[in-house]
Design a protein around this motif. Structure first.
Motif, mmCIF file in Angstrom:
data_model
loop_
_atom_site.group_PDB
_atom_site.id
_atom_site.type_symbol
_atom_site.label_atom_id
_atom_site.label_comp_id
_atom_site.label_asym_id
_atom_site.label_seq_id
_atom_site.Cartn_x
_atom_site.Cartn_y
_atom_site.Cartn_z
ATOM 1 N N GLN A 146 50.935 47.508 45.690
ATOM 2 C CA GLN A 146 50.982 46.094 45.309
ATOM 3 C C GLN A 146 49.584 45.584 44.957
ATOM 4 O O GLN A 146 49.416 44.846 43.993
ATOM 5 C CB GLN A 146 51.588 45.263 46.445
ATOM 6 N N ALA A 147 48.585 45.986 45.738
ATOM 7 C CA ALA A 147 47.211 45.569 45.465
ATOM 8 C C ALA A 147 46.740 46.120 44.120
ATOM 9 O O ALA A 147 46.059 45.421 43.350
ATOM 10 C CB ALA A 147 46.285 46.033 46.592
ATOM 11 N N ASN A 148 47.100 47.365 43.814
ATOM 12 C CA ASN A 148 46.743 47.944 42.517
ATOM 13 C C ASN A 148 47.439 47.210 41.375
ATOM 14 O O ASN A 148 46.846 46.999 40.313
ATOM 15 C CB ASN A 148 47.081 49.434 42.475
ATOM 16 N N ALA A 149 48.683 46.820 41.595
ATOM 17 C CA ALA A 149 49.407 46.054 40.572
ATOM 18 C C ALA A 149 48.723 44.705 40.352
ATOM 19 O O ALA A 149 48.560 44.269 39.200
ATOM 20 C CB ALA A 149 50.859 45.861 40.987
ATOM 21 N N ASN A 150 48.306 44.051 41.433
ATOM 22 C CA ASN A 150 47.587 42.780 41.308
ATOM 23 C C ASN A 150 46.261 42.968 40.579
ATOM 24 O O ASN A 150 45.864 42.120 39.770
ATOM 25 C CB ASN A 150 47.345 42.151 42.680
ATOM 26 N N LEU A 151 45.585 44.073 40.865
ATOM 27 C CA LEU A 151 44.325 44.371 40.185
ATOM 28 C C LEU A 151 44.545 44.536 38.685
ATOM 29 O O LEU A 151 43.794 43.999 37.872
ATOM 30 C CB LEU A 151 43.696 45.634 40.778
ATOM 31 N N ASN A 152 45.593 45.248 38.321
ATOM 32 C CA ASN A 152 45.891 45.433 36.900
ATOM 33 C C ASN A 152 46.230 44.106 36.227
ATOM 34 O O ASN A 152 45.824 43.858 35.084
ATOM 35 C CB ASN A 152 47.024 46.446 36.716
ATOM 36 N N LYS A 153 46.970 43.248 36.928
ATOM 37 C CA LYS A 153 47.293 41.920 36.381
ATOM 38 C C LYS A 153 46.021 41.093 36.182
ATOM 39 O O LYS A 153 45.875 40.401 35.169
ATOM 40 C CB LYS A 153 48.251 41.176 37.309
ATOM 41 N N ALA A 154 45.111 41.169 37.147
ATOM 42 C CA ALA A 154 43.869 40.410 37.052
ATOM 43 C C ALA A 154 43.010 40.919 35.888
ATOM 44 O O ALA A 154 42.416 40.120 35.151
ATOM 45 C CB ALA A 154 43.097 40.499 38.366
ATOM 46 N N LYS A 155 42.945 42.241 35.722
ATOM 47 C CA LYS A 155 42.193 42.799 34.594
ATOM 48 C C LYS A 155 42.778 42.347 33.267
ATOM 49 O O LYS A 155 42.045 41.979 32.345
ATOM 50 C CB LYS A 155 42.200 44.334 34.662
ATOM 51 N N GLU A 171 36.879 35.748 39.286
ATOM 52 C CA GLU A 171 36.981 35.623 40.745
ATOM 53 C C GLU A 171 38.253 36.304 41.248
ATOM 54 O O GLU A 171 38.232 36.964 42.295
ATOM 55 C CB GLU A 171 36.965 34.148 41.142
ATOM 56 N N TRP A 172 39.329 36.138 40.524
ATOM 57 C CA TRP A 172 40.594 36.779 40.891
ATOM 58 C C TRP A 172 40.447 38.293 40.839
ATOM 59 O O TRP A 172 40.921 39.007 41.725
ATOM 60 C CB TRP A 172 41.709 36.301 39.956
ATOM 61 N N LEU A 173 39.767 38.796 39.807
ATOM 62 C CA LEU A 173 39.538 40.229 39.684
ATOM 63 C C LEU A 173 38.731 40.753 40.873
ATOM 64 O O LEU A 173 39.069 41.783 41.458
ATOM 65 C CB LEU A 173 38.834 40.557 38.366
ATOM 66 N N GLN A 174 37.691 40.028 41.244
ATOM 67 C CA GLN A 174 36.879 40.449 42.388
ATOM 68 C C GLN A 174 37.695 40.429 43.676
ATOM 69 O O GLN A 174 37.602 41.341 44.498
ATOM 70 C CB GLN A 174 35.651 39.540 42.526
ATOM 71 N N TYR A 175 38.518 39.394 43.831
ATOM 72 C CA TYR A 175 39.375 39.305 45.011
ATOM 73 C C TYR A 175 40.336 40.494 45.074
ATOM 74 O O TYR A 175 40.515 41.088 46.141
ATOM 75 C CB TYR A 175 40.153 37.985 44.991
ATOM 76 N N THR A 176 40.947 40.833 43.944
ATOM 77 C CA THR A 176 41.898 41.952 43.949
ATOM 78 C C THR A 176 41.188 43.283 44.175
ATOM 79 O O THR A 176 41.760 44.180 44.785
ATOM 80 C CB THR A 176 42.719 41.997 42.647
ATOM 81 N N LYS A 177 39.948 43.412 43.709
ATOM 82 C CA LYS A 177 39.184 44.636 43.991
ATOM 83 C C LYS A 177 38.946 44.770 45.497
ATOM 84 O O LYS A 177 39.082 45.865 46.058
ATOM 85 C CB LYS A 177 37.850 44.624 43.243
ATOM 86 N N ALA A 231 44.619 39.648 32.702
ATOM 87 C CA ALA A 231 44.398 38.210 32.522
ATOM 88 C C ALA A 231 42.971 37.937 32.064
ATOM 89 O O ALA A 231 42.742 37.109 31.173
ATOM 90 C CB ALA A 231 44.694 37.472 33.828
ATOM 91 N N LEU A 232 41.992 38.638 32.645
ATOM 92 C CA LEU A 232 40.601 38.456 32.239
ATOM 93 C C LEU A 232 40.397 38.907 30.795
ATOM 94 O O LEU A 232 39.751 38.210 30.000
ATOM 95 C CB LEU A 232 39.665 39.217 33.175
ATOM 96 N N GLN A 233 40.963 40.034 30.465
ATOM 97 C CA GLN A 233 40.845 40.540 29.098
ATOM 98 C C GLN A 233 41.473 39.560 28.103
ATOM 99 O O GLN A 233 40.885 39.259 27.068
ATOM 100 C CB GLN A 233 41.519 41.909 28.984
ATOM 101 N N ASP A 234 42.653 39.042 28.432
ATOM 102 C CA ASP A 234 43.325 38.086 27.553
ATOM 103 C C ASP A 234 42.510 36.808 27.390
ATOM 104 O O ASP A 234 42.398 36.263 26.282
ATOM 105 C CB ASP A 234 44.718 37.752 28.080
#
Length: 142
Positions: free
Chosen positions: A25-34, A77-83, A36-39
């Motif tokens: 789940q954490a990896n899925a959140n990380l991918n979503k954050a990446k 910030e979301w990306l850092q949190y998910t990392k 979202a940042l890219q978009d």
């Protein structure tokens, strides 16, 4: 073969599986954050600066830039949190795996000990049977 560690091994295995699900789940959140940042970065690149027009258009465009930068900041910030979340999940999984392996080893050792005792008892029983057979043959021969 059941030992006193069997139920603990079962519980620890369930804990490991739960930790694995949390890591997924954490990896899925990380991918979503990446994503979202890219978009949000791509959208910022798509915003065009007006070269001429009314000051209201320039101010509206400036506000659009500011809002998009705020969105990018939020996504960073979301990306850092998910990392951090992934790192913590990995660490927890590692601890849970160590605990599981420890109890699994203790269970294995207990089973080996029980099997050794069974083999010793079987050997004693066979010796006793052989001795009784030998004694009976000697009585019959006499």
């Amino acid at each position: 073969m059941k030992t006193r560690f069997t139920s603990l091994v079962y519980i620890k295995k369930n804990i490991v599986q739960k930790s694995e699900r949390l890591l997924q789940q954490a990896n899925a959140n990380l991918n979503k954050a990446k994503k979202a940042l890219q978009d949000s970065l791509e959208y910022l690149q798509e915003i065009k600066l007006p070269s001429h027009g009314k000051i209201a258009e320039f101010l509206a465009n400036r506000t659009l830039f500011d809002v998009q930068r705020a969105i990018i900041q939020h996504n960073e910030e979301w990306l850092q949190y998910t990392k951090n979340e992934v790192a913590q999940a990995k660490e927890q999984l590692k601890k849970d795996m160590i605990e599981y392996e420890k109890y699994k080893y203790l269970e294995y050792e207990e089973i080996q000990k029980a099997l050794k005792e069974i083999k010793i008892q079987e050997a004693k029983d066979l010796d006793e049977i052989a001795l009784m057979t030998y004694t009976n043959k000697n009585k019959e021969a006499s």
